[in-house]
Design a protein around this motif. Structure first.
Motif, PDB file in Angstrom:
ATOM      1  N   CYS A  13      43.920  36.503  74.288  1.00 12.07           N
ATOM      2  CA  CYS A  13      44.092  37.736  75.070  1.00 12.07           C
ATOM      3  C   CYS A  13      42.943  37.932  76.046  1.00 12.07           C
ATOM      4  O   CYS A  13      43.161  38.324  77.200  1.00 12.07           O
ATOM      5  CB  CYS A  13      44.200  38.939  74.140  1.00 12.07           C
ATOM      6  N   ALA A  14      41.716  37.655  75.624  1.00 13.03           N
ATOM      7  CA  ALA A  14      40.562  37.791  76.522  1.00 13.03           C
ATOM      8  C   ALA A  14      40.637  36.796  77.672  1.00 13.03           C
ATOM      9  O   ALA A  14      40.308  37.117  78.818  1.00 13.03           O
ATOM     10  CB  ALA A  14      39.266  37.602  75.734  1.00 13.03           C
ATOM     11  N   THR A  15      41.107  35.583  77.388  1.00 11.92           N
ATOM     12  CA  THR A  15      41.247  34.569  78.431  1.00 11.92           C
ATOM     13  C   THR A  15      42.307  34.962  79.448  1.00 11.92           C
ATOM     14  O   THR A  15      42.099  34.834  80.661  1.00 11.92           O
ATOM     15  CB  THR A  15      41.610  33.217  77.800  1.00 11.92           C
ATOM     16  N   ILE A  16      43.421  35.470  78.961  1.00 12.33           N
ATOM     17  CA  ILE A  16      44.491  35.901  79.872  1.00 12.33           C
ATOM     18  C   ILE A  16      44.018  37.066  80.731  1.00 12.33           C
ATOM     19  O   ILE A  16      44.243  37.089  81.942  1.00 12.33           O
ATOM     20  CB  ILE A  16      45.756  36.256  79.067  1.00 12.33           C
ATOM     21  N   TYR A  17      43.326  38.026  80.132  1.00 14.43           N
ATOM     22  CA  TYR A  17      42.838  39.180  80.887  1.00 14.43           C
ATOM     23  C   TYR A  17      41.819  38.755  81.945  1.00 14.43           C
ATOM     24  O   TYR A  17      41.902  39.186  83.102  1.00 14.43           O
ATOM     25  CB  TYR A  17      42.216  40.209  79.945  1.00 14.43           C
ATOM     26  N   ALA A  18      40.870  37.915  81.573  1.00 14.27           N
ATOM     27  CA  ALA A  18      39.856  37.474  82.538  1.00 14.27           C
ATOM     28  C   ALA A  18      40.485  36.653  83.653  1.00 14.27           C
ATOM     29  O   ALA A  18      40.110  36.797  84.822  1.00 14.27           O
ATOM     30  CB  ALA A  18      38.777  36.663  81.824  1.00 14.27           C
TER      31      ALA A  18
END
Length: 87
Positions: A13-18
């Motif tokens: 989720c953090a990778t997709i958001y960034a």
């Protein structure tokens, strides 16, 4: 095992958001339009496809792309300092 899956999901989720925040605006617009058409095809969205596009365009008009709060603020005055050399 469950803790590993939770950690992997958080990292994903953090990778997709960034990745979404760092994409250029034109690519974000096209991906958002594709998402709207896909949601309409699957029956998850209303037929009005212009709503998300208008929100994304309004959001991109700000100085940093996140909001429009600081776009109307004035820039601070420049400070000039003089240093006297002893001769």
């Amino acid at each position: 095992m469950l803790e590993d899956l939770i950690a992997y999901a958080a990292v994903a989720c953090a990778t997709i958001y960034a990745s979404w925040r760092l994409l250029p605006t034109t690519i974000r617009f096209s991906l958002a339009e594709y998402g709207v058409t896909l949601a309409q095809f699957l029956g998850f969205s209303k037929p009005d496809a212009e709503g998300p596009r208008r929100r994304l365009e309004a959001r991109a008009k700000g100085a940093c792309g996140g909001c429009s709060g600081c776009a109307s603020k004035q820039t601070p005055q420049q400070v000039i300092s003089f240093n006297r050399k002893d001769s």
